[in-house]
Design a protein around this motif. Structure first.
Motif, PDB file in Angstrom:
ATOM      1  N   LEU A 415       0.787  -1.230   0.000  1.00 48.17           N
ATOM      2  CA  LEU A 415       0.000   0.000   0.000  1.00 48.17           C
ATOM      3  C   LEU A 415       0.822   1.286   0.000  1.00 48.17           C
ATOM      4  O   LEU A 415       0.296   2.350  -0.338  1.00 48.17           O
ATOM      5  N   GLU A 416       2.082   1.220   0.361  1.00 43.83           N
ATOM      6  CA  GLU A 416       2.795   2.454   0.670  1.00 43.83           C
ATOM      7  C   GLU A 416       3.032   3.359  -0.540  1.00 43.83           C
ATOM      8  O   GLU A 416       3.183   4.581  -0.379  1.00 43.83           O
ATOM      9  N   SER A 417       3.048   2.804  -1.753  1.00 43.23           N
ATOM     10  CA  SER A 417       3.204   3.643  -2.938  1.00 43.23           C
ATOM     11  C   SER A 417       1.975   4.506  -3.176  1.00 43.23           C
ATOM     12  O   SER A 417       2.045   5.526  -3.865  1.00 43.23           O
ATOM     13  N   PHE A 418       0.844   4.090  -2.620  1.00 45.97           N
ATOM     14  CA  PHE A 418      -0.424   4.778  -2.828  1.00 45.97           C
ATOM     15  C   PHE A 418      -0.878   5.532  -1.566  1.00 45.97           C
ATOM     16  O   PHE A 418      -1.655   6.481  -1.656  1.00 45.97           O
ATOM     17  N   THR A 419      -0.410   5.076  -0.409  1.00 46.11           N
ATOM     18  CA  THR A 419      -0.859   5.611   0.885  1.00 46.11           C
ATOM     19  C   THR A 419       0.356   5.886   1.750  1.00 46.11           C
ATOM     20  O   THR A 419       0.913   4.974   2.367  1.00 46.11           O
ATOM     21  N   PRO A 420       0.821   7.145   1.803  1.00 47.18           N
ATOM     22  CA  PRO A 420       2.064   7.458   2.521  1.00 47.18           C
ATOM     23  C   PRO A 420       2.079   7.004   3.976  1.00 47.18           C
ATOM     24  O   PRO A 420       3.148   6.694   4.515  1.00 47.18           O
ATOM     25  N   GLN A 421       0.909   6.950   4.637  1.00 36.56           N
ATOM     26  CA  GLN A 421       0.876   6.497   6.035  1.00 36.56           C
ATOM     27  C   GLN A 421       1.525   5.137   6.209  1.00 36.56           C
ATOM     28  O   GLN A 421       2.112   4.839   7.255  1.00 36.56           O
ATOM     29  N   MET A 422       1.396   4.273   5.204  1.00 35.88           N
ATOM     30  CA  MET A 422       1.857   2.898   5.348  1.00 35.88           C
ATOM     31  C   MET A 422       3.378   2.767   5.306  1.00 35.88           C
ATOM     32  O   MET A 422       3.921   1.714   5.639  1.00 35.88           O
ATOM     33  N   LYS A 423       4.075   3.844   4.914  1.00 33.75           N
ATOM     34  CA  LYS A 423       5.533   3.805   4.935  1.00 33.75           C
ATOM     35  C   LYS A 423       6.066   3.722   6.368  1.00 33.75           C
ATOM     36  O   LYS A 423       7.228   3.367   6.582  1.00 33.75           O
ATOM     37  N   HIS A 424       5.226   4.065   7.332  1.00 33.34           N
ATOM     38  CA  HIS A 424       5.646   4.059   8.736  1.00 33.34           C
ATOM     39  C   HIS A 424       5.097   2.854   9.499  1.00 33.34           C
ATOM     40  O   HIS A 424       5.220   2.791  10.719  1.00 33.34           O
ATOM     41  N   LYS A 425       4.504   1.917   8.776  1.00 34.01           N
ATOM     42  CA  LYS A 425       3.937   0.725   9.414  1.00 34.01           C
ATOM     43  C   LYS A 425       4.630  -0.532   8.898  1.00 34.01           C
ATOM     44  O   LYS A 425       5.309  -0.511   7.882  1.00 34.01           O
ATOM     45  N   GLY A 426       4.454  -1.621   9.642  1.00 37.35           N
ATOM     46  CA  GLY A 426       5.057  -2.883   9.230  1.00 37.35           C
ATOM     47  C   GLY A 426       6.537  -2.987   9.504  1.00 37.35           C
ATOM     48  O   GLY A 426       7.182  -3.933   9.077  1.00 37.35           O
ATOM     49  N   ARG A 427       7.083  -2.012  10.205  1.00 40.06           N
ATOM     50  CA  ARG A 427       8.509  -2.001  10.545  1.00 40.06           C
ATOM     51  C   ARG A 427       8.692  -1.818  12.044  1.00 40.06           C
ATOM     52  O   ARG A 427       7.866  -1.196  12.707  1.00 40.06           O
ATOM     53  N   LEU A 428       9.806  -2.294  12.539  1.00 39.14           N
ATOM     54  CA  LEU A 428      10.206  -2.014  13.909  1.00 39.14           C
ATOM     55  C   LEU A 428      11.538  -1.297  13.826  1.00 39.14           C
ATOM     56  O   LEU A 428      12.609  -1.888  13.956  1.00 39.14           O
ATOM     57  N   GLN A 429      11.437   0.017  13.557  1.00 34.16           N
ATOM     58  CA  GLN A 429      12.604   0.862  13.332  1.00 34.16           C
ATOM     59  C   GLN A 429      12.351   2.230  13.952  1.00 34.16           C
ATOM     60  O   GLN A 429      11.198   2.628  14.142  1.00 34.16           O
ATOM     61  N   VAL A 430      13.424   2.948  14.231  1.00 31.78           N
ATOM     62  CA  VAL A 430      13.289   4.310  14.749  1.00 31.78           C
ATOM     63  C   VAL A 430      12.536   5.154  13.726  1.00 31.78           C
ATOM     64  O   VAL A 430      12.846   5.148  12.529  1.00 31.78           O
ATOM     65  N   GLY A 431      11.510   5.856  14.186  1.00 24.13           N
ATOM     66  CA  GLY A 431      10.695   6.690  13.318  1.00 24.13           C
ATOM     67  C   GLY A 431       9.423   6.033  12.841  1.00 24.13           C
ATOM     68  O   GLY A 431       8.515   6.707  12.349  1.00 24.13           O
ATOM     69  N   ALA A 432       9.332   4.717  12.978  1.00 23.83           N
ATOM     70  CA  ALA A 432       8.119   4.008  12.564  1.00 23.83           C
ATOM     71  C   ALA A 432       7.011   4.210  13.588  1.00 23.83           C
ATOM     72  O   ALA A 432       7.265   4.511  14.752  1.00 23.83           O
ATOM     73  N   ASP A 433       5.772   4.035  13.148  1.00 23.40           N
ATOM     74  CA  ASP A 433       4.649   4.067  14.076  1.00 23.40           C
ATOM     75  C   ASP A 433       4.813   2.947  15.106  1.00 23.40           C
ATOM     76  O   ASP A 433       5.212   1.830  14.754  1.00 23.40           O
ATOM     77  N   ALA A 434       4.459   3.239  16.332  1.00 27.40           N
ATOM     78  CA  ALA A 434       4.613   2.255  17.406  1.00 27.40           C
ATOM     79  C   ALA A 434       3.413   1.312  17.453  1.00 27.40           C
ATOM     80  O   ALA A 434       2.714   1.206  18.459  1.00 27.40           O
ATOM     81  N   ASP A 435       3.154   0.640  16.326  1.00 27.23           N
ATOM     82  CA  ASP A 435       2.197  -0.465  16.259  1.00 27.23           C
ATOM     83  C   ASP A 435       3.012  -1.734  16.463  1.00 27.23           C
ATOM     84  O   ASP A 435       3.752  -2.165  15.565  1.00 27.23           O
ATOM     85  N   ILE A 436       2.890  -2.341  17.620  1.00 29.58           N
ATOM     86  CA  ILE A 436       3.850  -3.364  18.051  1.00 29.58           C
ATOM     87  C   ILE A 436       3.137  -4.543  18.700  1.00 29.58           C
ATOM     88  O   ILE A 436       2.215  -4.356  19.499  1.00 29.58           O
TER      89      ILE A 436
END
Length: 489
Positions: A415-436
């Motif tokens: 989804l991230e190419s179409f929905t910028p919010q998703m660039k911060h999800k699905g990762r466990l990295q500094v700066g990512a959304d804290a969905d854990i």
């Protein structure tokens, strides 16, 4: 002269000592300052990030709903979660989640899902759907602009969840087809996450009609999420249905996501995956998903059970389970319930084919689930715990890292190419959304069954949405509504 020399030497030595002390204090200053206190810290967990390949014991700090630090150094937090012996992973993203209400969000959260999206069937109208959930959702939510609900509205079908008459029996006029496109596009204007299509439920929409929908998606640079026309090994069946989708993607340049390839292809799952892999190798943006169960579910009144359903699906009455009562159907009960309408579970697949889908690295994991008043398919509550417990731990069909990737990072990347919010999800990295997710890899397992689907999964100790625990010490916390809308652009 000697006294003066001794005085100069003494003052020089004194200055040097002071300088050394001052220098030491400067070097030690960061250590002497109070350590930062974060909103939340997760300590001593096995941190897994599928994008970077990190798999190590680390501490994770959360500040203002974002991951602020990942380190082996000590950390302080207002809230401290001890994750010793547990896995800390990005929260799961369910691309195919029909249950979009408080009841379903509870089961999703207890199954490690932090974002549940209705992308196959979609919704319409879009703005009211989002408004209804604003500030009232346990987890993140979003939807596509749905061809099915649009067709039902334009053609005045009397069905509720799926078409049951006009959309099934009547071919849309040119004016109706134009209105269908206009309404779908209006949903895109309102921030829908692409276009959802269910061709098995709108059989009168022609291949030419569907090309126009793909053209619309391409103009908007939005993906199409599609339930293909026909399942199984017969013709028409999964092969020509998949060929239609691949051809439409090639013709228009649109991105297409094929939902639940396992329940469409059944014994032809290896061939279907080969077709998708071939399309991808030649530059087409075609992706797919599966759920880890041998049975699907749909509405008995839908066109799936039109003339020839037994041959098409390669099943009979006894392979159907009526959700409301848990009974297996007979010809008599089939005909009776089909008139009233309702949910039915279809046992169409085999464990071998499910394992094939679970083992293939191009297949994302999605539930296709919904529960209503405790009734439904077990995939609604147990998809991700089953993935981790059965197919990773017990059967070793795939690795823990790959399972996490296909449940979190891969859907985000879809989804991230179409929905910028998703660039911060699905990762466990500094700066990512804290969905854990914080879970016990040695114990996590699904509890939902076909007879008792409304049972929480076991093993998720904490599930955080935007840094807020919605599952705390293995129990749901409904005092917080941490979910936020996911919308395009």
């Amino acid at each position: 002269m000697g006294c003066m020399f001794r005085h100069i030497w003494y003052q020089s030595a004194k200055s040097t000592t002071q300088l050394l002390i001052l220098t030491s204090l400067i070097i030690a200053a960061p250590q002497l300052l109070p350590a930062q206190t974060y909103d939340t810290v997760i300590l001593h967990g096995r941190v897994i990030d599928p994008e970077t390949g990190l798999d190590a014991i680390r501490n994770v700090a959360i500040q203002n709903s974002k991951i602020a630090a990942i380190s082996s150094d000590p950390m302080q937090g207002k809230t401290v979660i001890d994750a010793t012996g547990l896995v800390v992973a990005p929260g799961f993203i369910d691309l195919h989640s029909h249950g979009q209400d408080a009841e379903n969000y509870r089961y999703k959260a207890m199954d490690g899902v932090t974002t549940a999206l209705e992308l196959e069937k979609g919704v319409w109208p879009v703005d009211p759907w989002y408004a209804e959930r604003e500030g009232k959702a346990l987890i993140n939510y979003g939807a596509s602009s749905g061809q099915i609900p649009v067709c039902m509205a334009v053609m005045h079908d009397t069905g509720t969840w799926l078409p049951r008459d006009k959309v099934i029996t009547d071919t849309p006029t040119a004016a109706q087809q134009q209105q269908i496109l206009v309404d779908i596009e209006e949903g895109l204007h309102q921030g829908a996450l692409g276009i959802g299509m269910g061709l098995a439920y709108t059989p009168r929409e022609s291949p030419a009609d569907i090309v126009k929908v793909f053209q619309l998606a391409a103009r908007w640079n939005e993906p199409v999420f599609v339930h293909m026309r026909n399942p199984g090994a017969l013709t028409p069946g999964v092969v020509d249905s998949l060929q239609e989708m691949i051809a439409d993607a090639a013709i228009t340049g649109a991105s297409v996501h094929i939902v639940h390839i396992n329940s469409m292809a059944n014994k032809l799952t290896p061939l279907a995956l080969t077709m998708i892999r071939g399309a991808r190798a030649r530059g087409l943006d075609v992706t797919t998903e599966a759920y880890p169960y041998i049975a699907g579910a749909t509405a008995l009144e839908s066109d799936v059970f039109g003339s020839g359903w037994q041959q098409k699906l390669d099943i009979s009455y006894g392979d159907l389970l009526w959700v409301e009562t848990g009974e297996r159907l007979t010809e008599e009960s089939f005909n009776r319930y089909r008139k009233t309408g309702g949910k039915v579970i279809l046992f169409t697949n085999t464990e071998e084919m499910v394992r094939t889908a679970m083992a293939d690295p191009i297949v994302m994991i999605a539930s296709d689930g919904t529960i209503t008043d405790g009734k439904g398919h077990p995939r609604s509550a147990g998809t991700y715990a089953r993935l981790l417990g059965v197919y990773v731990r017990e059967q070793k069909v795939l690795t823990l890292m790959d399972a996490i990737r296909r449940a979190s990072l891969a859907p985000a990347q879809r989804l991230e190419s179409f929905t910028p919010q998703m660039k911060h999800k699905g990762r466990l990295q500094v700066g990512a959304d804290a969905d854990i997710d914080v879970f016990d890899a040695n114990a996590v397992i699904d509890k939902a069954t076909y007879q008792k689907p409304a049972q929480y999964s076991y093993g998720f100790h904490y599930v955080l949405v935007g840094g807020t625990p919605v599952v705390r010490e293995g129990k749901i916390d409904e005092s917080v509504m941490a979910g936020r809308a996911i919308r395009a652009k």
